[in-house]
Structures are given as C-alpha cells and as structure tokens.
Write an enzyme that holds these catalytic residues in place. Structure first.
Site, PDB file in Angstrom:
ATOM      1  N   ASP B 441       4.096  -6.433 114.011  1.00 15.77           N
ATOM      2  CA  ASP B 441       3.557  -5.754 113.001  1.00 15.77           C
ATOM      3  C   ASP B 441       3.539  -6.431 111.870  1.00 15.77           C
ATOM      4  O   ASP B 441       4.287  -7.379 111.613  1.00 15.77           O
ATOM      5  CB  ASP B 441       4.435  -4.584 112.962  1.00 15.77           C
ATOM      6  CG  ASP B 441       3.903  -3.375 112.222  1.00 15.77           C
ATOM      7  OD1 ASP B 441       2.549  -3.014 112.557  1.00 15.77           O
ATOM      8  OD2 ASP B 441       4.677  -2.527 111.371  1.00 15.77           O
ATOM      9  N   ASP B 782       7.430  -0.468 113.050  1.00 15.13           N
ATOM     10  CA  ASP B 782       8.300   0.356 112.508  1.00 15.13           C
ATOM     11  C   ASP B 782       7.680   1.931 112.373  1.00 15.13           C
ATOM     12  O   ASP B 782       8.455   2.984 112.443  1.00 15.13           O
ATOM     13  CB  ASP B 782       8.424   0.162 110.989  1.00 15.13           C
ATOM     14  CG  ASP B 782       7.226  -0.056 110.077  1.00 15.13           C
ATOM     15  OD1 ASP B 782       6.294  -0.070 110.809  1.00 15.13           O
ATOM     16  OD2 ASP B 782       7.151  -0.597 108.946  1.00 15.13           O
ATOM     17  N   ASP B 786       3.641   2.511 116.399  1.00  6.22           N
ATOM     18  CA  ASP B 786       4.170   1.443 117.180  1.00  6.22           C
ATOM     19  C   ASP B 786       4.759   2.003 118.412  1.00  6.22           C
ATOM     20  O   ASP B 786       5.231   1.040 119.202  1.00  6.22           O
ATOM     21  CB  ASP B 786       5.029   0.486 116.156  1.00  6.22           C
ATOM     22  CG  ASP B 786       4.112   0.122 115.035  1.00  6.22           C
ATOM     23  OD1 ASP B 786       3.123  -0.103 115.205  1.00  6.22           O
ATOM     24  OD2 ASP B 786       4.772   0.058 114.196  1.00  6.22           O
TER      25      ASP B 786
END
Lengths: 293, 1081
Positions: B441, B782, B786
């Site tokens: 990410d 986070d 996700d």
C-alpha cells in the site's frame, strides 16, 4: 487437461524417456551416487572393522575384563521345567518323561567312566589352585572329578526315574560358573539349603508352604559344593571342567498342591545378591505333583 | 464481474503440488505415496481387524483387538467429522460471501431528497420519531459491524493438537498402543516399552499443542488491545430535537449531523453541507479529502459526492444527511464480510511440513514393510512381525522435532516482535522469508501519511524543503525577502492551528486541526520562521473568505505588524493558475516587478515541474491595500466583496506531498537485491503514485514506463513496444478491462509495477494474479479496503498504528511501527528461520538412524537389544533438544538478503539430499559409533561379538538363568540385563558424543565451520547442557531403577574417545562440503 498433465508427470518422474531420467536422475547420476555410497560404506565398514579388531586385541583370552556384575553367582535347577515350574502326574508317564530325559542328558558327562578318563581326583576341602607363573601360562589346567555317583539316589543309576514316578522327585542344583570365584573362606565349603518360599497371595498377605515340603535329602551330604572344584579357570584354560552339583530329593512332599520352594547358597563370602535378581545366590521354583488321574 | 470470475478461479484452485521424492527410496515410495499417515492408520486398523478375525482361537486377544479397533475407529471418525464440519463451515461462508456488485446496490444517491425521505418514512427537518427509530432499531439491529465469526477456542486448541506434524505423532502413539495391546494379549509379562512410548508421544503432542496454543493466544491478546474501546457518539435529530446518542443506536432514516473531526456513524445521503470534506482513505485508499454536497455527481455510489460512508472521517465543515444503511449493510460492512468469506491457503511452512511428513512416512513404511517381510521370512510369528512393523514405523517418528520446530518458530516470532513485527500465526513467521512479491500500500506504509511542504518556488527558482521525519535533510536559503513574504502569506492565509497542550512535542509530531495542506504549511512555517501564533497575533485578521470550489482561492485581510502603518494586508492562496490570473506584479528578491511574459513562462515551467512530481501546488499572493481607498476601520464585506481581489502581487508557489518514509528507499533496495518484486498498489492518482514510486525506488532510476518512452521519443504511446519498458503504471480503470492473460503478461514482463486508483476488488485480483504466477505474495495495507487482499495473500501485513480493526483481523502479521522497513527485517528473519529449521531438522533426523538400526539388527541377527526405548526417548526429548533449538540462533551464513527467494516447488525444507546426508551418511557413522561402544561393553563383560548373533532368544528368556558367555561363565537374567542396559547407556552416550560433532556439521550449510566460527553461544551452551544431561542420566544414583540406565566405567567412557575417530570423518565430510554437491541440502 490438468489431470493428464499430472499423470504424465508421474510417469515422467519414474521414467522420463525424453531426458532418460529414472526418478529424476540420469543413469550416470544414479551411478555416481551409488558409487559414492559404495566407497563410503566400504570405508566405514573398514574403519569399523579396524576399531573392532583393535578393541578385541585389548581383551584377555582367559578372563573377561570385568566381572563385577557376577559378584553373586546365580543358581539354577535341572530340570528347569516350563518357566521354573515343575509339575507332573505320577500316573501319567508322559508328563514326567521329559524331566527324566533332561536329567539323563545333563548327567551323562558326569558318568564315572568319563570323569575318570578326563579328570583327576583332587584333594577335597581345599581350593585347587593352579597359578600361572608370571607370563608363562600353566595351561591347559586340570579339573577335578565330579562323579555321578556322588548324587547317590539322585544319580539316576539305581532309580532311572529319579524318584519322579514315586512322587519323590530329585532336583539338581548348580551354582553358576564364574571365573576365579572362591565361594568360601577359611575352608568352609558353601552349601545349599532349601525351604519354603514366601510368596504373595494378596495385598500385604504372605504365605509359606513350609509345612508342606516335608523331608528333604541333599546329595552330596549337606548339599555342599566342595572347595576343590574352585576356582574355575574359564572355558579355554580348563576345557574339561566339571561343574559341581547338589541334588535334593523331596521325600514326602504334599501332593496335589502347588508348593513354592526356594533354595539358597549358604557361604561366608558370597554377598547377598540384589533384591531384584531372583536368581543371584538363590533359586526358586514351583513344584506340583499330581497323583489323581 | 471480474471479481466473481477471479473468485471462482480461486475456489477451483486445488492442492496440486507434485511430490518429488527421494532418490534411493523412490522405488518403494510409489507404494507408500498414496498412504498418507491417516490412511496408514486406517489400513493398520483394518489389519488389526483381519487379525482379530484370524485369531479367533485366542478369545482374549480378539476381544482386546476389538475394543482397541473400536476406540481407534472412534477417534478416526472423530477427527474425520471434525475436518468435515470445518470444511462445511468454510463452504457455507464462501457461498455467503459473494457480494452483490457494490455499484448496483445503493440507489439512494440518485433519488431526490424527498424520495429519500419517503423511502425511510422520515422528515427532512424533524427527523424520525422516537417510536419509528425504536422500531427500526429492532428491525435492523444495532448499527455496528458483526465481528467475523471467531473460531471457538476449543477448535483453535484442537487445530494445534491435531494439525500438521502432530498427526504424525498421534499416529505413532496409536500404533504404540496397538502394539502394546497385541503384546498384552499374547504375552504374560508384556514389556511396557510400547505403552510408555505411546504415553510419552501423546504427552509430547499435548504439551507442544498447549505451548503453541498459548503462544498464539498471547499474540491475539495483543490484538485485542488494539481495539478501540471508546464508544462512538452520533448527533441525530429526532422529532425535531438534536440529541447525542450512541452510534450503535443510529437507524436507517435518522437525520444525522456531522462536523469536522467526527467519524461518520453510518452510510449517509447528504442533504445539506457546508464546506464538508471527508477522508475516504480507509475505504478507497485515496489520501486526499473529498468534498461532500447534496448533488449526485456520479452513478457509482463510491464516487458520488452526496454519500458519506460509515467509519470514514469528516475532516472539516459540517453536513447533514439521512442514514441509508447501517451496520453490515454499509459499504464498509460489506467489504468486511467479503474478507471473512475468503479462505487463505496453507502457509508455505505448513506445506513443507506436509511434504516432510510424506517423506518420513515413506521412509518409515518402506523400512517397516521390508523388515516385516524379512521377519516373516526369518520365521517370526505374524504377531511378532506386526509388532516389529509398528516398532520400526514408530521409531522413525522424530519425537522431539515437533517441539523443536515450535520452539524455533516461537523464538523467531519473539525476535520479530522485538523488531516491530507482531506475528499472529506462528507458521506465518517463515512465510515472509519465502515471499517473492510484496504488494505494498502507499499511504502510511511507504509514506509518512502526512502532507509536508516539499518544494517552494520564489525568486524564479525552485527551492527544496526538508521532508525527512527528523529534519536531517538539506535546508534552503531563508534570507531572501521573497521568502519572508511567502512565509507571511502562508502563515496568515491559513486556518489550521496546533491543538492545545503539545508544546513539548517536536513540531512535526504535533496534531493539528484543519485541512492536511494547511497543516503542512503551518508546520513548515513554524519550523522555519518560529511561532505562527505570534505572527497571527501581530497581524490581526480583519476579514476572511474561505476556500470554495467555485473561486478556488482563500483570502484574508490583516492589519500589518507595523503600528504606524495603517494599511491593510490582503493575502491569498489557491490554485496557482487562478492566483496568477489575479496578479499583475511579482516579487523577485523582495522587490515588486511587473509580471511579464517571460516571468509567466517560468511560472508555468515551475508549476508543471512540481505537478509532475505528483505534488499538490498552491499559489500565494498578497497586496498592501492603499490607505486612501481602504482607511483604517474599513468594513470589509466578505459575502458581497467590496474590495479589490485583482492586480495583486504574486509571491510564490509551495508544493506539498506525503513524503516517503526515510527508511523505505533503503528497504525497497534490499528487497530488490533479495529478489523480491515490490508492487505498489494504491488508491491515489497515478502521477502521485508514480512520483512516490520513483522516490522510494519501486520504479528505479533510469527505468521508464511506456508513457515516458513515448514522450521522450515523441511518438504515440501505441507505437512503443511494451517490452521495452520495465516499469509501468496501471490505472484502476485500465485494470478493469484487462483479461486474465493480459494481467499475467503485465505481471510477468514488468519488474516495476505501480497500480493506481485501485479498488478493493482489484487489489484482490492483483494478489491472485501474482499467486497464479507461482509467487508467494505478501500484502501490506491499513484500510478496510485492503482487508480482502490481506486475507487472500500468503501473508497479510497490517499496520499497527494506522490500520483499521478489520485489516488487523484479516492480516497474519502486524507492523507495530507501520514502517515498510520492518517488513524487510521480517523477510530476513523468515529466511533465516527457514535455513535454521533445515539445520535443526537435519540434526534431529540424524539420530534416527542410530536409534533404528539397533532394533533392526535385534530383529534380523538376534543380538541383545543395543538401544532401548527409554534411552531413545532420552535422546529425542532430552539431550537433542537444546542443541536442536540452539540452531535456531545460528547466524546467517552469507548475506541472505542477496539471494533470490526460495522456489516453493524446488527448494524444500526437507528433501532427498537432506535425508540422504542425515540418514545415509552421518546417521550411519553415528550408528557405527554406537555399535562399537555396544560391542566394547559386551566384549569386556565376556560376551564376544562372535557369540552374540542368535543369542537373543536365550538372552531374553527370564527362565534362563545360566546363560553361558564366551569365557564359560554363566549369567542370570538380571545380571545380563544389567549389562544390556549398560550397553543402552553406552550407546546413548556415544550418540550424544557423535551428536556433538553433528551439531557442528549441521551448524553450517555452505560455509566451513572455520568461516562461520563458533559464535553461537546458545549452541555452545547446548553442547555443555547435552553432556551434563547425559552424565546426569547415567551417573545419578537411582537412575538404574528409574530409567534403567547404568553408570559407565571410566574406562568405557574413555573408549568413547575412539568414537572421536568417527567424529573426525564427520568433520572431514563437512570440510569438503563445498566440493560435494550437497550445498543445496
């Protein structure tokens, strides 16, 4: 599709004709592996043999390095019966016939003629020491005669059934051979004594069959192992050694009942064996003589 | 659609790993392959059944067997039903998890406000009545996410008890009990060995099971502590009255008011808004706040402006909305349920252990069957042969290995926790080590998740600001008067303030109230010019026009610092092009100059350059208002602007970015050299994503995307050969249109990939794409968006600080410091433990051969048993344990971060090479060492090797108390048993001695011990501990009764020095390791 692929990979794994691989390796690869292991194992085996050879060189031919486990010699009876249980029926010859045969076989080397031929008469009641003089071995060592006739009524010479038929069986007791053992000091020979054995019948309940054993006779007299048969010099030095025996004859043992008997060696320098070892310096067995058909 | 497609792929994905089997054993293995251990026990159970019918003449035996087989079948059916129910529950959850496509679900955003009100029986002013609200609450349930169905504790416990390796030991234990039962039924005084062994095996499994269960319970406790326990409040209007209620009591139709700083209590259809901005990053990954208004701007509910989502944050402004969905029906709720429906596959280490069990079972069954046949040929009875068969199979079970592996993994997990990687599942410890692709990410993981001023343009020059976390970067020239002017504008035309009570914190760590970019400016000015508060106090604000989307600027009017100067200062910031339009002059070196074309062009260039860096650019200008037109006390009207906002003086540009974390570029570089592909997956804009990717090295210097090549060569994108570009940036909308093949093509051919504007489902597709290509994928993230990808990944890594609860639940590992660099240490630890586990296993397996061969020779050549069960257990569970565990502390042999990740199909934890060297070579040497000491003990006590062969029947006969030795002496049963147990002890001690050498051999795989050194203190301790334990076991008084171990004579111990000879060979082999081809064992 996927299944086919799977199948062919399996076949390929065993024998892949494209790469000429067997189980994932080519012939030469397998060959090298086998060669490696062959050489490796030959080397290992050689190494092992060498160390074993060296170790055997350190051993004495006549006496083992350690004897500390044999401090208290074991005792054994003949016939041994099945798991130290002698039971038979006086009316049924087949039940005791094997005991007779065992005893006959066991006692045949003790025939007087054989003993006279191979062994010599020694001075009784003293150790028959045949010391080596330094490095010069006094071999072969001589042995004393133990004649079958010493067993008198239990020699099987007069009574071929050793008293089994009459319900007065003979049991022969021997003390295990231990090289160099001197079983009594101050000229006192060790002797065997038999009695009832305490055995457990329940929790914290013990029982003895002392009243059922009846009269017992020992041959030779008093059940002694004469000192002249000691010390033992081992199989190699003393080829014709005759192990001394003691025979006991039960004269009026209670019939039709299990009787637990224990025989011990009484000696002034044989230490009592460990509690766990039921055969160190003693032997116990069960005797049952049936009379009814 | 694309999602469901990929889902079906993942469902049809079956366990198709091919078995590559051991060299020398492969022939026989074809026999045993189909027999995994459970089926083995089944076949044995059948065997026992046939036996019981066979031996009807022995009523007691058949009775025994029957009862045993009954209990066996019971336990089997139990475990079967357990796994059945497990798979059942799984399939149920999968079928539930297909979510209706998000875009077709909600329609409220397209309705008018009135329609909406009608739908929910509510009123736009009065809100719901209390009665209605209560009714709806009962109908819909509370407004909270149903926690994912937690596995009951006892199932978790059972998984520890019956999972993977334990099955092997359980089977062993059951076989032992079976053997004991057979013995008990046939013999009067059965040897208790099999019973003890069975009990010990069971105890080992249970104890290790408890150990790892409590270990995992510990980390889940840490997980619990992450949960935010403060109940959320919501401001609702019911019956016309504003009231604050618990967010859980909010129902559909409620009229809710939110203001800056609030968490949105449910999915809202916005009915009115004032400068409202929401942060959707936890849902979409987009880091910039988005404004909300009552108008429908997009068909997609995720894109439209008039919907605010549950559990996102309102950053600023106020809004009022009607609740349209609550609890699990919200968008967030549906993503959370999507996650719980995904099944994550087996961890690589679990697969390795399975493979290992196959190998060990193969070897065991091969040996067992061979010697069973041999035993039958040698004239043993069937029952005896069966007991031998079981004995051999059980002897192959490495009793201590389960505990060793568990302890090694736990130790690594602890070490990782110290380095800020909290591992939830022990087996996941190794997974990071075999990872070949990391999908990271962007926001928060690679970046600091904090807007920071990166560049400034004034005096016709771009200046670089310091963006590092610790202010260690370069500084710029602050002496220019233009900078002073720019700083003043940035400080004054700024509504952000520091929250109170943080004076002792460093400026960058302080919390601010206000928009992210204003906060960035605030911090920047505070850092370089001192207190902004004082500047603002000196320049009192007179009037202000806040930012809005139509004029795209923000201005305020202030008094000047100079008390003699009565002019007003107008400051303005906004979109650079709009600001420029309003300017006629520009400040250069503190002097106002007319804005000419040349200047405008250089402005354009600077603007383009900064924009190209993916930064958000703001323009600043000011004007000292002429005193004659705006005298002191002039009433500025901000609604109906009564003052000039034209012909201002341009001051400069400032650009902001969420800068990468300091350690990230280095970490990415390490991943590169470790052969790990780092893919960035973000919800952000492609330009920003690309800029960060370049900044952290995900797109390395000199690598170009297709677009870069096109612009460099000045040709259309379509003419560029995609193979020329190693890097690529893929937009989420493009990703939607890619077929599976195209996707594979991209993942295969580009080494440096950035996915921008991706949705949660697309993240999942990316992860599955990578897994399809055989990669072991780690995913970091986070946000709630996700979590499906986290769950699907081989290892999901969630962020401890910024991560949402849903993501933490889905993940296998949690980075406590949110730092990507921690992943790299995790990878390092993972790779190290894989290597070290290999060493541990090689070490532990080696002693199997000296443990089995005595039994084999006992059967085949009828010698007294050289090594008993108790002594075997003393080795496996006693002396071998600490050295085996100490290997987990072994340092890496080379730079493990410089090699490629292991190939899961080729690089096995235990392969034929390891078995070959452990069993075939070192094990054989050990066995010979043991046998040598055995023969020494027997020979020195009078039993020469020549009479040993065939002596077993008399030797083990309790009634034979005058057994003759080589010298003619006669032995009672107990007397010779003591010698035999002394042999066991000697054999045991010699195994301990050769294991000294073995641990040194196993300590390295490639290096020589002289290169590696003996720096492992635990290992040295292990050597001493092992020796001390062996001495304790053989010399402590009472051990002869307790463990039937007898003290060795000093001379016997010293004959063991001969074994050092053998040891020399071991070391010899080891020194030549490099020249042999065993490097890859």
């Amino acid at each position: 599709m996927a299944k086919d692929a799977e199948k062919s990979t399996w076949k390929d794994f065993i024998w892949n004709s494209r790469t000429r691989e067997f189980c994932g390796r080519t012939g030469s690869s397998w060959g090298l592996i086998l060669l490696f292991y062959l050489v490796f194992y030959i080397f290992l085996a050689g190494m092992f043999c060498l160390t074993m050879y060296v170790m055997l060189q350190t051993l004495d031919d006549y006496k083992p390095t350690w004897q500390d486990r044999l401090g208290t010699p074991g005792m054994m009876i003949r016939p041994r019966g099945k798991a130290m249980e002698i039971s038979y029926n006086t009316t049924n010859t087949e039940t005791w016939d094997m005991y007779i045969k065992t005893l006959d076989n066991f006692l045949s080397p003790y025939n007087n003629s054989l003993q006279a031929e191979k062994n010599e008469e020694c001075t009784p009641d003293q150790y028959f020491v045949q010391a080596d003089s330094g490095d010069v071995k006094n071999n072969p060592k001589r042995s004393c005669q133990f004649n079958r006739t010493f067993l008198e009524k239990c020699s099987g010479l007069d009574d071929h059934t050793y008293g089994y038929q009459a319900g007065k069986p003979c049991i022969i007791i021997k003390l295990n051979r231990v090289i160099g053992m001197l079983p009594g000091k101050d000229g006192q020979a060790p002797f065997v004594t038999c009695g009832a054995k305490r055995y457990k019948v329940g929790k914290d309940e013990w029982k003895e069959d002392s009243d059922k054993i009846g009269e017992v006779e020992y041959y030779p007299e008093n059940g002694t192992f004469n000192l002249m048969y000691y010390p033992y010099y081992g199989k190699k030095a003393q080829v014709n050694y005759s192990q001394p025996l003691v025979a006991i004859k039960f004269l009026n043992i209670t019939l039709n009942e299990d009787i637990n008997i224990e025989c011990r060696i009484i000696s002034n320098n044989i230490p009592p064996g460990s509690v766990r070892d039921k055969f160190a310096g003693k032997v116990s067995f069960k005797l049952r003589i049936n009379t009814k058909g | 659609m694309a999602y469901s497609q990929c889902f079906s792929v993942s469902l049809s994905h079956t366990n198709t790993h091919t078995h590559t089997y051991a060299l020398s054993l492969s022939l026989s293995l074809s026999l045993s392959l189909s027999l995994s251990l459970p089926s083995l026990s089944v076949s044995l159970f059948l065997l026992s059944l046939s036996l019981s019918s066979f031996s009807l003449s022995l009523p007691s035996l058949s009775l025994f067997l029957l009862s045993l087989s009954l209990s066996l079948s019971l336990s089997l059916s139990l475990s079967l039903s357990l796994s059945l129910s497990l798979s059942l529950s799984l399939s149920v959850s999968v079928s539930l998890s297909f979510p209706p496509s998000l875009s077709t679900f909600q329609t409220e955003h397209k309705m008018s406000i009135e329609e909406c009100c009608r739908k929910f029986n509510t009123d736009i002013v009065q809100g719901l009545t209390n009665a209605k609200a209560a009714e709806f609450l009962i109908r819909d349930g509370p407004n909270c996410l149903t926690p994912p169905p937690t596995t009951p504790e006892w199932i978790k416990f059972c998984r520890q008890l019956f999972g993977g390796f334990s099955i092997l030991l359980w089977t062993g234990a059951i076989l032992c009990f079976l053997a004991y039962a057979i013995q008990a039924a046939t013999e009067d005084e059965p040897a208790g060995d099999n019973l003890y062994l069975g009990i010990v095996l069971s105890v080992v499994v249970v104890v290790t099971g408890c150990f790892s269960y409590f270990q995992e319970a510990k980390s889940s406790k840490i997980m619990e502590s992450f949960k935010n326990m403060v109940p959320q409040q919501a401001l609702v209007i019911r019956e016309g009255e504003k009231m604050t209620i618990n967010a859980e009591e909010v129902v559909a139709g409620d009229l809710v008011e939110v203001k800056g700083g609030d968490r949105i209590p449910a999915d809202l259809r916005v009915v009115s808004a004032h400068g409202c901005k929401v942060d959707n990053s936890s849902l979409t990954g987009e880091s910039e706040p988005q404004s909300r208004s009552p108008d429908c701007t997009h068909d997609n509910p995720l894109e439209t402006r008039n919907v605010a989502f549950f559990s996102t944050n309102c950053v600023e402004g106020t809004a009022r909305g009607i609740v349209v969905c609550t609890g699990d029906r919200t968008v967030m709720g549906r993503i959370a349920t999507l996650t719980s429906g995904l099944e994550s596959g087996k961890t690589p280490i679990a697969k390795e252990i399975e493979h290992f069990i196959h190998l060990i079972t193969g070897v065991a069954v091969f040996l067992g069957i061979t010697f069973f046949i041999l035993a039958v040929c040698l004239g043993y009875t069937w029952l005896e042969a069966v007991i031998f068969l079981i004995g051999i199979i059980v002897a192959n079970v490495p009793e201590g290995l389960l505990a060793t592996v568990t302890v090694c993994l736990t130790l690594t997990a602890k070490r990782m926790a110290k380095k800020n990687c909290l591992v939830k599942n022990l087996e996941a410890v190794e997974t990071l080590g075999s990872t070949s692709t990391i999908c990271s990410d962007k926001t928060g993981t690679l970046t600091q998740n904090r807007m920071t001023v990166a560049h400034m343009w004034f005096d016709n020059q771009i200046h670089e600001a310091d963006t590092t976390e610790d202010q260690s970067g370069a500084s710029f020239d602050k002496t220019s008067a233009s900078w002073a002017a720019l700083a003043r504008v940035a400080a004054l035309c700024n509504r952000a303030v520091f929250k109170a009570g943080q004076d002792q914190l460093p400026i960058l760590k302080r919390d601010t109230a206000g928009d992210a970019s204003e906060s960035a400016l605030l911090k920047c000015i505070e850092l370089s010019c001192g207190s902004v508060k004082q500047i603002r106090e000196k320049n009192k604000k007179v009037a202000e026009i806040p930012f809005n989307s139509t004029n795209k600027y923000q201005l305020s009017v202030h008094e000047t610092e100079d008390p003699n100067d009565n002019r007003y200062l107008l400051v303005m910031k906004g979109a650079p092009e709009r600001i420029l339009d309003r300017c006629t002059t520009i400040i250069i070196q503190g002097k106002e100059q007319p804005m000419d074309e040349e200047m405008k062009e250089s402005f354009q260039n600077a603007y383009m350059e900064l924009g190209g860096l993916g930064e958000r650019v703001l323009g600043f200008c000011h004007l000292l208002m002429p005193e004659d037109q705006y005298p002191k006390g002039f009433a500025f009207d901000c609604d109906d602007v009564n003052f000039t906002t034209e012909s201002l003086c341009f001051v400069g540009l400032m650009s902001m970015i969420d800068p990468p974390r300091a350690a990230v570029p280095d970490a990415v570089g390490k991943c590169r050299s470790a052969g790990i592909k780092v893919i960035m997956v973000t919800g952000d804009h492609p330009i920003t994503a690309k800029a960060i990717a370049k900044g952290v090295g995900i797109i390395s210097e000199g690598n170009e995307t297709v677009e870069d090549i096109a612009s460099r060569l000045n040709i259309p994108v379509s003419q560029v050969n995609p193979r020329d570009a190693k890097a690529c940036v893929i937009h989420g909308t493009d990703l939607k249109e890619l077929s599976q093949d195209q996707m594979d093509d991209i993942l295969r051919n580009h080494t440096e990939i950035v996915f921008a504007r991706t949705s949660p489902q697309q993240k999942l597709i990316i992860v599955e794409g990578c897994q399809r290509l055989g990669a072991i994928v780690a995913v970091t993230g986070d946000g709630v968006n996700d979590s499906p990808a986290l769950k699907k990944a081989d290892i999901g890594v969630a962020m401890g600080i910024s991560g949402s609860d849903v993501s933490k639940q889905a993940a296998d590992m949690i980075l406590l410091d949110d730092n990507f660099a921690s992943i790299v240490t995790g990878v390092e630890e993972g790779r190290l433990i894989f290597d070290n586990l290999k060493k541990s296993i090689a070490y532990t397996l080696t002693s199997n051969i000296p443990e089995i061969t005595p039994f084999l020779l006992f059967i085949i050549v009828n010698i007294p048993l050289p090594l008993g069960t108790i002594t075997i257990l003393c080795i496996d569970l006693g002396t071998d344990m600490v050295p085996a565990i100490s290997l987990a502390y072994e340092a890496a042999e080379s730079d493990i971060m410089k090699r490629q990740p292991r190939n899961p199909t080729r690089d096995k934890l235990v392969n034929e090479r390891l078995i070959s060297i452990a069993y075939g070579q070192i094990g054989m040497i050990q066995a010979l060492g043991g046998f040598f000491s055995y023969f020494v003990i027997l020979a020195e006590n009078g039993f020469l090797p020549s009479i040993l062969v065939g002596i077993r029947l008399n030797w083990d006969d309790r009634a034979c108390n005058d057994l003759e030795d080589s010298y003619g002496q006669q032995w009672t049963y107990e007397q010779r048993k003591i010698v035999e147990f002394t042999c066991h002890t000697a054999f045991f001690v010699s195994i301990v001695v050769v294991q000294w050498a073995d641990v040194i051999v196993c300590k390295t795989r490639r290096n020589s011990v002289f290169q590696q050194g003996m720096k492992n203190k635990i290992l040295i301790f292990g050597l001493f501990e092992e020796t001390a334990l062996a001495a304790f076991l053989s010399y402590t008084p009472g051990m002869d009764v307790a463990l039937r171990m007898f003290p060795l004579k000093h001379r016997h111990t010293s004959t063991q020095t001969d074994i050092h000879l053998h040891k020399q060979i071991v070391i010899d082999i080891h020194l030549h390791k490099q020249t042999y081809t065993y490097t890859n064992r």
